[in-house]
Write an enzyme that holds these catalytic residues in place. Structure first.
Site, short mmCIF file in Angstrom:
data_model
loop_
_atom_site.label_atom_id
_atom_site.label_comp_id
_atom_site.label_asym_id
_atom_site.label_seq_id
_atom_site.Cartn_x
_atom_site.Cartn_y
_atom_site.Cartn_z
CG LEU B 109 -1.80 -1.22 1.41
CD1 LEU B 109 -2.81 -0.97 2.52
CD2 LEU B 109 -2.50 -1.61 0.12
N GLY B 154 0.99 -5.07 1.51
CA GLY B 154 0.00 -5.28 0.47
C GLY B 154 0.49 -6.14 -0.68
CG ASN B 178 6.25 -5.08 6.33
OD1 ASN B 178 5.28 -5.17 5.59
ND2 ASN B 178 7.21 -4.19 6.15
CD GLU B 179 0.46 -4.95 6.62
OE1 GLU B 179 1.12 -5.91 7.10
OE2 GLU B 179 -0.02 -4.98 5.48
#
Lengths: 303, 303, 303
Positions: B109, B154, B178-179
């Site tokens: 993202l 994403g 890995n957000e």
């Protein structure tokens, strides 16, 4: 009481009996534990020691309730109060749980709290077991089990509520939900926690057979995340903790809650029914007879 | 804009920072990307190239949005239109997704779509992310991710919606959700897709720590199905596709739908609430502050 | 009828065709099976032999319906009656299921019960398949599959309903839910049982591709629990059974029910809808055409 204490050691560690009797060091634990247990009866000695390091934000809880850190009602009450205190202290971000006793992490639920007791007592005890699980599985802190000894039944449950499990690589140690070997049954939330850890099939077989795994086996099925030599346990736990604490708390906590909420909600919504179910089961004549037969067998073995 | 483009590379690849800065080839990507990105601003150059081979019934989508195939609103819109077109073409039975850029599959993202933007914009962006997931996870086509570069966040999500994942065995590449490393959180449908792929426990730890796996590690936990040398990627993808297309479409499609419907239904039924939840989270001062701090850190590192 | 019998062997074992045709021993099975099948038509020879050993509490069911233990309506009816009888006999605590035929455990559902048959017949047949699954997956007995030959489709289903699976380590044997290879689809309860055994991702790929595993592969993904040389199969099954029977029945049964009840309840609550769904699917012209084309292909191959 001496007998009861000795029985407690063994009744809590059925799968380990052969080891206990063949091991002189374990024998010493048994012998000394009798005295400790007698002492304990009239003392207010805490069953848990908590060291909180403000500089790291990490607390270490050491279970020190001889002979085998059985999860008695008293123990569970003290345990929950300790966790609660840390949870409410915003500066405490991580919790390492370990044992001060040799060869045992925790022997699990104290059978003497379920044998020959009133339904009311059994209900109160079970509520405390639920409370321990709810507190740990739902903790906002990073929780690491530093498993430095055997950890059957409730001891295993305590371990699998944590975020990470490190076990001392001693081939004599065992871990697992071995309830069926005692003629009792792990309830659905033990099962759910286990299944979230090792998957459905491994859980099905482990619970049916009451399997106890040695550290290498536990690592292989995923019941523990890492095995280390005894003298590396606490440094490994601290290093692992640092890695987890490097993640922003809010992101880690939301993620943890997302992973665990459905499992937590299930018990919360059925808590009273679960107590009734346990009390109805454990106070059955057939189950009490089973426990009595088991305890008598241990008494004979000891004699 | 040059800065933003450069930041975008790095902000999308936090776990890869040390590699990026130590790797001259990656450095070149960064440098050139600035120009490409400036160019891109006023161009209508498509961000995705689609080659459909009527003879095999297989389409190849090549993502070509420098510098790192970030999933911007524009990118996602074009992506969804492309998939939709192929989906409606009955003669198209299989889809291979890969990247035209060196060293990156997709960086995930686009943070710039969430930083300093209005709630409306954030909501529109999130709807597009949902749309991409719904289209891919629900596709009637056989979908294969041919992962020829790093694929965090994403990019990883895109990969795990596919029926099969083949990754180039380059130890510098990374894949994972890995957000949390960025202070943000993968929503429940990212989590469900990951859990359907690698199971509950691996997902719990991977999401909590924001783990990025190299290809060998990704293979070991089941995040990818196969790793191959770079020059074997497309032939392997085509051979795998042929194997999947040997199964009658109707039987394969009913089976796929049966496996995925509960997971799809969950988002469909909570889609609006999920958007509100995302917008509420990402527009919080504390989260924006977090993103700003992060971007500033990157700016300093660059300088 | 001779043709149909020969076709049945092959139609039930699509993934094994190349082996069947290249193996002289299998060839002999085919040839002799024609006669056996003709014989069978007018006989009341039981399709299953049950030996119950009162001293151990263990029954052995040997499937002996040549040529390939196809799960015909007659077979399933006899099978369910046999299991029911054992289930009601309190002295019977364990059940080992194996085959008396060479090279095949069970070839799965009998295609001839679904091809060119009335909706009523198909519905009756499917109800019997459900009944077999319900009886086995819900059994209070310890159930062990001693898999001494190939076990595709319904044969695999039968195996994965058991508490434990031991397979003969013959690299020519295969096991798996290969329905999609025939253009048909495993229903949700096949899928659920598989998923409870090997997890979501392995199930998704196995069902989509109709994968058949050899014993080593089946062990690796967890589709079987153990592989042994042919001559060790029954002693291993008996030793394993003794281990399971060492656990108190009530504790093991409550645990088994807890693990399986949600999966069982799903079919019980949708049983009629599942029958309608199957009948609607299998009697479709397109599916019947598919089966016919498939049978004709086999006929040609044979000629």
């Amino acid at each position: 009481m001496a007998l009861r204490a000795a029985l407690r050691i063994k009744s809590a560690l059925p799968g380990l009996l052969s080891q206990l009797s063949s091991s002189s060091s374990h024998g010493r634990v048994c012998a000394s534990s009798v005295f400790v247990s007698q002492q304990r009866k009239n003392s207010t000695t805490p069953k848990i020691a908590v060291d909180f390091d403000q500089s790291t934000g990490v607390a270490v809880m050491r279970m020190k309730s001889p002979p085998v850190n059985s999860l008695s009602l008293d123990f569970l009450t003290e345990f929950c109060i300790s966790v609660e205190k840390l949870e409410m202290d915003k500066s405490c971000r991580g919790l390492i749980i370990t044992s001060s006793l040799p060869n045992v992490f925790s022997a699990g639920l104290d059978i003497m709290e379920m044998y020959g007791k009133s339904p009311e007592h059994c209900g109160e005890f079970w509520k405390a077991v639920q409370e321990m699980w709810l507190k740990l599985y739902n903790s906002n802190m990073v929780t690491i089990a530093a498993i430095n000894g055997s950890s059957p039944a409730g001891g295993c449950l305590m371990s699998i509520t944590c975020d990470y499990r490190i076990m001392v690589d001693n081939p004599r140690y065992r871990i697992g939900l071995n309830e069926t070997q005692l003629g009792i049954v792990a309830p659905f939330w033990f099962k759910d926690t286990m299944s979230n850890t090792v998957g459905h099939r491994t859980t099905e077989m482990a619970l049916a057979l009451g399997l106890l795994y040695n550290p290498a086996e536990a690592l292989k099925v995923g019941l523990v995340d890492q095995i280390v030599p005894e003298d590396k346990l606490m440094t490994t736990a601290e290093q692992t903790m640092a890695k987890w604490l490097a993640i922003p708390d809010h992101a880690r906590q939301i993620t943890k809650s997302m992973m665990r909420k459905p499992t937590l909600d299930k018990l919360v919504s059925k808590r009273e029914a679960d107590i009734q179910n346990f009390v109805g089961f454990i106070t059955k004549d057939s189950i009490q007879k089973y426990l009595r037969g088991y305890l008598e067998m241990l008494k004979k073995r000891k004699a």
